[in-house]
Design an enzyme around this catalytic site. Structure first.
Site, PDB file in Angstrom:
ATOM      1  N   VAL A  11      27.672  14.057  68.816  1.00 42.62           N
ATOM      2  CA  VAL A  11      28.461  14.152  67.582  1.00 42.62           C
ATOM      3  C   VAL A  11      27.542  14.286  66.355  1.00 42.62           C
ATOM      4  O   VAL A  11      27.772  15.128  65.475  1.00 42.62           O
ATOM      5  CB  VAL A  11      29.405  12.937  67.438  1.00 42.62           C
ATOM      6  CG1 VAL A  11      30.195  13.011  66.133  1.00 42.62           C
ATOM      7  CG2 VAL A  11      30.356  12.850  68.631  1.00 42.62           C
ATOM      8  N   VAL A  30      18.354  10.807  58.626  1.00 42.77           N
ATOM      9  CA  VAL A  30      18.949  10.659  59.962  1.00 42.77           C
ATOM     10  C   VAL A  30      18.235   9.526  60.680  1.00 42.77           C
ATOM     11  O   VAL A  30      17.000   9.545  60.807  1.00 42.77           O
ATOM     12  CB  VAL A  30      18.802  11.961  60.781  1.00 42.77           C
ATOM     13  CG1 VAL A  30      19.374  11.772  62.182  1.00 42.77           C
ATOM     14  CG2 VAL A  30      19.484  13.129  60.080  1.00 42.77           C
ATOM     15  N   LYS A  88      35.668   4.662  68.373  1.00 41.98           N
ATOM     16  CA  LYS A  88      36.933   3.899  68.492  1.00 41.98           C
ATOM     17  C   LYS A  88      36.712   2.480  68.985  1.00 41.98           C
ATOM     18  O   LYS A  88      37.423   1.563  68.582  1.00 41.98           O
ATOM     19  CB  LYS A  88      37.942   4.611  69.390  1.00 41.98           C
ATOM     20  CG  LYS A  88      37.430   4.931  70.791  1.00 41.98           C
ATOM     21  CD  LYS A  88      36.991   6.348  70.866  1.00 41.98           C
ATOM     22  CE  LYS A  88      36.123   6.640  72.056  1.00 41.98           C
ATOM     23  NZ  LYS A  88      35.551   7.969  72.010  1.00 41.98           N
ATOM     24  N   ILE A 119      41.570  16.337  66.740  1.00 39.68           N
ATOM     25  CA  ILE A 119      42.957  16.407  66.270  1.00 39.68           C
ATOM     26  C   ILE A 119      43.117  15.589  64.986  1.00 39.68           C
ATOM     27  O   ILE A 119      42.606  14.473  64.896  1.00 39.68           O
ATOM     28  CB  ILE A 119      43.928  15.849  67.348  1.00 39.68           C
ATOM     29  CG1 ILE A 119      43.769  16.621  68.665  1.00 39.68           C
ATOM     30  CG2 ILE A 119      45.367  15.901  66.860  1.00 39.68           C
ATOM     31  CD1 ILE A 119      44.536  16.019  69.829  1.00 39.68           C
ATOM     32  N   LYS A 188      42.256   3.349  71.619  1.00 40.35           N
ATOM     33  CA  LYS A 188      42.891   4.362  70.763  1.00 40.35           C
ATOM     34  C   LYS A 188      44.329   4.001  70.411  1.00 40.35           C
ATOM     35  O   LYS A 188      44.773   4.253  69.295  1.00 40.35           O
ATOM     36  CB  LYS A 188      42.826   5.728  71.462  1.00 40.35           C
ATOM     37  CG  LYS A 188      41.391   6.288  71.523  1.00 40.35           C
ATOM     38  CD  LYS A 188      41.296   7.491  72.456  1.00 40.35           C
ATOM     39  CE  LYS A 188      39.899   8.106  72.426  1.00 40.35           C
ATOM     40  NZ  LYS A 188      39.712   9.130  73.471  1.00 40.35           N
TER      41      LYS A 188
HETATM   42  N1  HSE Z   1      35.584  10.073  77.010  1.00 42.96           N
HETATM   43  C1  HSE Z   1      36.560  10.392  76.018  1.00 42.96           C
HETATM   44  C2  HSE Z   1      37.599  11.300  76.632  1.00 42.96           C
HETATM   45  C3  HSE Z   1      35.872  11.069  74.858  1.00 42.96           C
HETATM   46  O1  HSE Z   1      37.405  11.705  77.794  1.00 42.96           O
HETATM   47  O2  HSE Z   1      38.612  11.584  76.022  1.00 42.96           O
HETATM   48  C4  HSE Z   1      36.631  11.039  73.568  1.00 42.96           C
HETATM   49  O3  HSE Z   1      37.009   9.776  73.161  1.00 42.96           O
END
Ligand code: HSE
Length: 369
Positions: A11, A30, A88, A119, A188
């Site tokens: 990321v 960084v 998360k 998203i 999540k």
């Molecule tokens: N390992 C997670 C997935 C990555 O497969 O959705 C994103 O949170």
């Protein structure tokens, strides 16, 4: 905006690349343990080089994991810097510690990429809750599980074969248990519920069942009944309380969730005014995730704080009942047999999860009516 970027992996590198071409923001430092050379940013190994740098107003955390990510984010907030993260586990685990600090310091804190990767889900929840009461959130939030279940259903792969493929494609977390045991989805849906309902859900009250024990035989039995298995999260209002859980769920073959292919996510809210709104897209991967981090940075520039107020602590009430497919030792009331499994009479979600804890080799899937 001057940015201190923590981490230069999947990321972090994506964020660096996207921001390189923008004139409203610049990554100036960084934090990376490896030796890297960058044309426009200084690579540092000590977090103090970023936290104590007054020219840096915003920190992007893209390290993953809980520690030292939490300590670094906290230090950045204490120093009055805005924070954007895609982590998360971090936001869900330390919600109670971070949210009051965000308010006290009057800073921006954004984590849109934490749920649904690319998203615009949390950012849309923030908008949606301004004009209506949100009733329910949830759906397919883990690309790895969806990849495994989709391949087992469409191409007849075994669980092990499908997991290996997902790992080789780089979707799975470092420890695949985080994906297949539902922990990633659990983080999540708790985070989504906190934001949608403006509460702080007690994590211990949210049960999770994963897909680790599903077999090709289970999938065959579902197909024979025109059903498809997906790992589905649910957070919803029930009476004056909330019900929140994660479990494999059987959906009818014609439903939207049943058609979600590969590693895609499909996340839905139900609003009193808007009714159902669903969001489909890439839930993981460098550029989708980095895209949402940069969207958050733009939101920080426009002065957005957090998505919702830090709300009262609530415990999930999962006493609502569902019928379940169960394979492995269920001796409660049964309605019919499906292959090697049975379909139970309606049973409380909390009761089924308590039973599963005692019977960890069993596989359960709720049946969506
Ligand atoms: N390992 C997670 C997935 C990555 O497969 O959705 C994103 O949170």
């Amino acid at each position: 905006m001057k940015i201190g970027l923590l981490g230069f992996g999947v990321v972090g590198r994506g964020v660096y690349e996207i921001t390189e071409n923008r004139d409203d923001m610049q990554v100036t430092k960084v934090l990376c343990l490896e030796d890297i050379k960058l044309p426009d940013a200084e690579a540092v190994k000590d977090i103090r080089a970023i936290v104590e740098d007054d020219s840096i107003d915003t920190v992007v955390e893209a390290m993953g994991g809980l520690h030292p990510a939490y300590e670094f984010v906290r230090a950045a907030m204490e120093a009055g810097k805005n924070v954007v993260t895609s982590n998360k586990a971090l936001v869900c685990t330390f919600y109670d510690e971070l949210l009051p600090l965000v308010k006290e310091k009057g800073i921006s804190f954004r984590c849109t990429a934490a749920v649904g990767g690319g998203i615009g889900w949390l950012s849309e929840l923030e908008r949606a809750r301004r004009v209506q009461k949100l009733v329910e959130v949830g759906g397919i939030m883990n690309g790895t599980c969806n990849y495994i279940l989709d391949n087992m259903t469409r191409t007849g792969l075994t669980y092990d074969e499908a997991l290996k493929q997902a790992q080789s494609l780089g979707y799975a977390e470092a420890n695949p248990s985080t994906d297949v045991d539902g922990i990633d989805t659990w983080h999540k849906v708790i985070l989504s519920s906190n934001i949608a309902f403006g509460v702080t859900v007690d994590k211990a009250s949210v049960p999770v069942a994963g897909i680790r024990n599903i077999t090709a035989g289970d999938v065959e039995a579902f197909k024979a009944h025109d059903m498809v298995c997906k790992l589905i999260s649910t957070g919803k209002r029930v009476g004056d309380g909330y019900s929140v859980y994660v479990q494999p769920t059987l959906v009818k073959a014609g439903e939207l969730e049943a058609a979600v292919p590969m590693n895609y996510n499909l996340i839905t809210f139900l609003g009193e005014t808007s009714e159902r709104m669903s969001f489909y897209g890439q839930g993981a991967g460098r550029y989708p995730t980095a895209y949402n981090v940069v969207e958050d940075l733009v939101d920080v520039l426009s002065g957005k704080g957090f998505y919702a107020p830090y709300g009262e602590a609530v415990s999930a009430d999962n006493s609502g009942t569902m019928r379940f497919y169960v394979r492995g030792g269920w001796n409660g009331p049964v309605e019919e047999s499906w292959g090697e499994g049975v379909v139970t009479a309606p049973v409380a979600v909390s009761q089924m999860h308590a039973w599963l804890k005692e019977n960890p080799d069993a596989f359960i899937a709720a049946i969506k009516e």
